[in-house]
Design a protein around this motif. Structure first.
Motif, short mmCIF file in Angstrom:
data_model
loop_
_atom_site.label_atom_id
_atom_site.label_comp_id
_atom_site.label_asym_id
_atom_site.label_seq_id
_atom_site.Cartn_x
_atom_site.Cartn_y
_atom_site.Cartn_z
N VAL A 84 104.82 90.20 -38.11
CA VAL A 84 104.01 91.41 -38.20
C VAL A 84 102.60 91.14 -37.68
O VAL A 84 101.98 91.98 -37.04
CB VAL A 84 103.97 91.94 -39.65
CG1 VAL A 84 103.38 93.34 -39.67
CG2 VAL A 84 105.35 91.94 -40.26
N VAL A 85 102.09 89.94 -37.98
CA VAL A 85 100.77 89.57 -37.47
C VAL A 85 100.79 89.63 -35.94
O VAL A 85 99.90 90.21 -35.29
CB VAL A 85 100.37 88.16 -37.93
CG1 VAL A 85 99.08 87.70 -37.24
CG2 VAL A 85 100.18 88.13 -39.44
N LEU A 86 101.84 89.05 -35.37
CA LEU A 86 101.98 89.02 -33.92
C LEU A 86 102.08 90.44 -33.36
O LEU A 86 101.36 90.82 -32.43
CB LEU A 86 103.22 88.20 -33.53
CG LEU A 86 103.52 88.08 -32.04
CD1 LEU A 86 102.36 87.43 -31.31
CD2 LEU A 86 104.80 87.25 -31.83
N LEU A 87 102.96 91.26 -33.98
CA LEU A 87 103.17 92.61 -33.46
C LEU A 87 101.89 93.45 -33.56
O LEU A 87 101.51 94.14 -32.61
CB LEU A 87 104.32 93.29 -34.23
CG LEU A 87 104.63 94.70 -33.74
CD1 LEU A 87 105.12 94.70 -32.30
CD2 LEU A 87 105.65 95.40 -34.64
N SER A 88 101.24 93.37 -34.71
CA SER A 88 100.03 94.18 -34.87
C SER A 88 98.96 93.73 -33.88
O SER A 88 98.23 94.55 -33.32
CB SER A 88 99.50 94.11 -36.30
OG SER A 88 99.17 92.77 -36.62
N GLY A 89 98.91 92.41 -33.65
CA GLY A 89 97.96 91.90 -32.66
C GLY A 89 98.25 92.47 -31.29
O GLY A 89 97.34 92.93 -30.58
N ILE A 90 99.53 92.48 -30.93
CA ILE A 90 99.91 93.01 -29.61
C ILE A 90 99.57 94.49 -29.51
O ILE A 90 99.04 94.96 -28.50
CB ILE A 90 101.41 92.78 -29.36
CG1 ILE A 90 101.66 91.28 -29.14
CG2 ILE A 90 101.89 93.56 -28.16
CD1 ILE A 90 103.13 90.91 -29.13
N ILE A 141 103.11 103.08 -36.22
CA ILE A 141 104.28 103.45 -37.03
C ILE A 141 105.31 102.33 -36.96
O ILE A 141 105.86 101.90 -37.98
CB ILE A 141 104.88 104.78 -36.54
CG1 ILE A 141 103.87 105.91 -36.78
CG2 ILE A 141 106.19 105.06 -37.24
CD1 ILE A 141 104.30 107.25 -36.23
N ALA A 142 105.53 101.82 -35.74
CA ALA A 142 106.47 100.71 -35.58
C ALA A 142 106.00 99.50 -36.38
O ALA A 142 106.79 98.81 -37.04
CB ALA A 142 106.61 100.36 -34.11
N VAL A 143 104.69 99.26 -36.37
CA VAL A 143 104.13 98.13 -37.12
C VAL A 143 104.41 98.30 -38.61
O VAL A 143 104.83 97.35 -39.29
CB VAL A 143 102.62 97.99 -36.86
CG1 VAL A 143 102.02 96.93 -37.76
CG2 VAL A 143 102.35 97.67 -35.40
N PHE A 144 104.23 99.55 -39.07
CA PHE A 144 104.44 99.77 -40.50
C PHE A 144 105.91 99.61 -40.89
O PHE A 144 106.22 99.12 -41.96
CB PHE A 144 103.88 101.13 -40.93
CG PHE A 144 102.42 101.07 -41.22
CD1 PHE A 144 101.96 100.75 -42.49
CD2 PHE A 144 101.49 101.26 -40.21
CE1 PHE A 144 100.60 100.66 -42.74
CE2 PHE A 144 100.14 101.17 -40.46
CZ PHE A 144 99.69 100.85 -41.72
N VAL A 145 106.79 100.01 -40.01
CA VAL A 145 108.21 99.80 -40.27
C VAL A 145 108.47 98.30 -40.44
O VAL A 145 109.15 97.86 -41.38
CB VAL A 145 109.07 100.39 -39.13
CG1 VAL A 145 110.52 99.96 -39.27
CG2 VAL A 145 108.96 101.90 -39.13
N PHE A 146 107.92 97.50 -39.53
CA PHE A 146 108.07 96.05 -39.62
C PHE A 146 107.47 95.50 -40.91
O PHE A 146 108.00 94.60 -41.53
CB PHE A 146 107.40 95.38 -38.42
CG PHE A 146 108.35 95.11 -37.30
CD1 PHE A 146 108.79 93.80 -37.06
CD2 PHE A 146 108.82 96.13 -36.50
CE1 PHE A 146 109.67 93.55 -36.03
CE2 PHE A 146 109.70 95.89 -35.48
CZ PHE A 146 110.13 94.59 -35.23
N MET A 147 106.32 96.07 -41.27
CA MET A 147 105.65 95.59 -42.48
C MET A 147 106.52 95.81 -43.70
O MET A 147 106.69 94.92 -44.53
CB MET A 147 104.31 96.32 -42.65
CG MET A 147 103.21 95.74 -41.79
SD MET A 147 101.80 96.86 -41.66
CE MET A 147 101.30 96.96 -43.36
#
Lengths: 286, 415
Positions: A84-90, A141-147
């Motif tokens: 999630v850290v990686l995705l949110s960073g991207i 939204i995608a980030v939150f799904v991952f979270m």
């Protein structure tokens, strides 16, 4: 009638030529919104999967980087919620890249508008930033799904999210104003900024956590001068993992973050001043 | 308060000048700048507008005319606020809408409705207003069945219709219009005219840049004529239109007109047509002849040898070589003999009934009663007939038009 003679002396308002902001604030807002919404809509039209592609880009990048940096180079080991850290960073980097990179050619691409209609010139780069914001919100939204899938627990500290996004947006707008106006005169701006964006990507804790940067505070503090790095760090601390160092902690004290804030304000101020100076001439220089 | 003629002007242009800097070699990259840090980019100044001043009253339909490069579009862009003026000032009272091009901001990948909002917002409507008027726009453009089609699938005529329909939905007090009428077919142009008439009747102020003198005379209350960035004339549209035609054609006569002695010639050379020219009513030589005015064709003929009887003649043709009019000394009973070395001036005085355009004169001299050609100079000289009444016919005779109305059963009435 005396009023008439005054009117004759200065009837109506003076037409002062193009400017960055223009007089009518509502028109400014309307135009920015309409242009941004249109650009955003165009992403849906034309391609079969429409918005999915917009989502796919950060997700694909995420997939590749995740595979490489968890299995080949074990950068993510020991980081809580590394995916999630990686995705949110991207996703946040994508916002900066879209808003600034997209603004570079924005004035030149909309030449027909600039040369044929009177409107506040700042609308154009600002609409690019706004479109990038729309994309960011959908990507989040995608980030939150991952979270949720990763088991991140919501906390009241999530309220920090809007200020973080605003902070990043102000920085991006400042850069966008400089780049779009400069590109009208100097076409080298595009390749230069492409390289600068890559630099920015690696100079921010997207792939790696800040903890892996040296041991001395100086290096981390230097890193936190980068507004994107500070925003990412604070996002990770406030939204994903409270045990991760906050931006202030990484910088070695909240006072150091003031420098970062000053940089952002300076970028915005400088950008506005430059754009405002160039705005009247854009139609002629194109 | 009513809109009196002496009310505050809607538009004031106060000694406006505008100079463009045309870079001779453009520094486009930082490298060029870095390699030549001290080289100032050299600019060639181009003065597009020079101390132009005028004012337009509220409710006036005001024409701006001039040749290409006379600065009329620059003036319009300054009025619209697209260019900043170098000196002087422009004041406009009320909401301005600019139509330099139809359909500014149109996006080919979006359907009609989105483009209406886009274009309407650019022209000054709020998105809400634009959305509310979308149906009216679609109906006016007769595009209901193509409503959901993307703009790129529209025919160009449909795009123009859509753009024009948006344009007339914009409320503004002052309209700035640049050659919009140049596009579209006859039916569309008629629609434009109808709308302009309506706007004019509603008391909107319209500034209108055009080349079309017919529409200037038809619609404008007043007009300005610009030449090389300077205001040459302001006033009555008829006067402006006549001057425009003269400015336009007066200059290039001779540049491409055939010069005496250079065209082909036929004949034995016993006599020679030395020169020929046109004169206006005052007897001054002219290369531009106002339509409807009185003018004279003259030529000088030198006889190298004595001729018992010679006939001097001229034929006028238009630029498509239609013979328009011919006359000669024999037609008028003025045939006679000439001595060797004699110089004769032959003149034809006539009312200029020819249609606007280039008028050629082909003179000849022939021995009386025969076909022995002494000299013939086809299309020896030309002049331009200036005027704005262009009917498409070759000549425009003095005439009057009557219309009779007849009621069935009622006695005849002449209106």
């Amino acid at each position: 009638m005396s009023a008439t003679s005054i009117e004759t002396a200065a009837p109506g308002r003076q037409i002062r030529g193009p400017s960055a902001l223009g007089g009518d604030f509502r028109r400014f807002v309307n135009l920015t919104r309409t242009l941004a919404v249109t650009d955003f809509k165009l992403k849906f039209f034309g391609s079969v999967l429409g918005y999915l592609w917009q989502l796919m880009r950060p997700l694909m990048l995420f997939g590749i980087l995740y595979a490489v940096f968890t299995h080949v180079v074990k950068l993510g080991s020991g980081v809580r919620f590394y995916p999630v850290v990686l995705l949110s960073g991207i996703v946040l980097f994508t916002f900066v890249s879209e808003s600034t990179g997209g603004s570079v050619g924005s004035l030149v691409d909309r030449e027909s508008l600039v040369r044929k209609v009177h409107f506040p010139r700042l609308v154009i780069p600002l609409a690019v930033v706004l479109t990038a914001y729309f994309n960011l919100l959908l990507n989040l939204i995608a980030v939150f799904v991952f979270m949720v899938a990763s088991g991140v627990t919501p906390t009241w500290r999530w309220v920090e999210l809007p200020p973080i996004l605003l902070f990043l947006g102000v920085a991006a707008t400042g850069v966008a104003m400089i780049l779009s106006a400069a590109y009208v005169r100097f076409r080298d701006v595009r390749p230069i900024w492409d390289v600068a964006l890559q630099l920015l990507f690696y100079a921010s804790p997207v792939l790696y956590p800040i903890e892996k940067i040296g041991n001395d505070h100086l290096e981390r503090a230097m890193m936190m001068l980068n507004p994107l790095a500070a925003a990412l760090q604070q996002f990770r601390h406030a939204v994903l993992d409270p045990s991760a160092p906050s931006a202030a902690a990484a910088a070695g004290g909240a006072q150091y973050l003031l420098v970062t804030l000053a940089i952002v304000i300076a970028l915005f101020g400088l950008g506005f001043m430059y754009f405002n100076r160039e705005a009247p001439l854009i139609a002629e220089e194109l | 308060m009513e809109r009196a003629a002496n009310a505050a002007p809607a538009v004031v242009v106060d000694s406006v000048s505008k100079t463009f800097r045309l870079p001779q070699e453009r520094i486009h990259t930082l490298k060029e700048r870095a390699l030549h840090p001290f080289r100032r980019s050299r600019y060639e100044p181009l003065q597009a507008l020079r101390e132009v001043s005028f004012s337009v009253r509220r409710g006036e339909f005001f024409g701006i005319v001039g040749r290409n490069g006379s600065g009329k579009s620059t003036l319009l862009k300054c009025l619209a606020g697209i260019y900043r003026v170098d000196s002087g000032a422009i004041y406009i009272d009320g909401r301005v809408s600019t139509f330099i091009e139809l359909g500014v901001g149109f996006n080919p990948d979006l359907p009609a409705r989105d483009n209406i909002v886009l274009n309407g917002t650019m022209l000054g409507l709020s998105p809400k207003e634009a959305r509310a008027r979308a149906d009216a726009v679609i109906d006016f453009g007769e595009l209901r069945e193509f409503e959901d089609l993307k703009l790129k699938n529209y025919s160009s005529g449909m795009q123009v219709r859509l753009a024009f329909s948006v344009m007339i939905q914009v409320d503004a007090d002052v309209f700035l219009i640049d050659e919009v009428l140049a596009v579209g077919d006859a039916a569309f142009q008629q629609k434009c005219f109808d709308v302009f008439n309506r706007l004019r009747d509603e008391g909107r102020t319209i500034l209108f840049v055009t080349h079309d003198m017919a529409s200037v005379k038809r619609f404008c209350h007043r007009a300005v004529l610009l030449e090389r960035g300077e205001l040459k004339l302001i006033g009555d549209p008829g006067l402006i239109a006549d001057n425009y035609v003269e400015v336009n054609f007066g200059r290039d006569v001779g540049a491409d007109g055939e010069r005496p002695g250079e065209g082909p010639r036929f004949g034995s050379g016993l006599a020679e047509i030395v020169e020929a020219w046109f004169e206006d009513a005052d007897g001054a030589p002219q290369t531009a002849l106002p339509q409807g005015g009185r003018c004279t064709y003259k030529m000088r003929v030198r006889f190298h040898e004595a001729v018992d009887g010679a006939d001097l003649a001229v034929l006028f043709e238009d630029d498509r070589r239609h013979p328009l009019f011919a006359t000669s000394t024999s037609d008028n009973g003025k045939e006679r003999g000439y001595d060797a070395g004699q110089d004769v001036v032959f003149a034809v005085r006539f009312d200029n009934v020819f249609a606007p355009g280039r008028l050629y004169a082909s003179p000849w001299v022939v021995r009386s009663g025969g076909t022995d050609l002494l000299d013939r100079r086809p299309r020896m000289i030309s002049a331009v007939v200036t005027g704005t009444r262009s009917t498409g016919a070759l000549v425009d005779l003095p005439h009057e038009v009557l219309v009779e109305t007849r009621q069935p059963g009622a006695p005849e009435a002449v209106a």
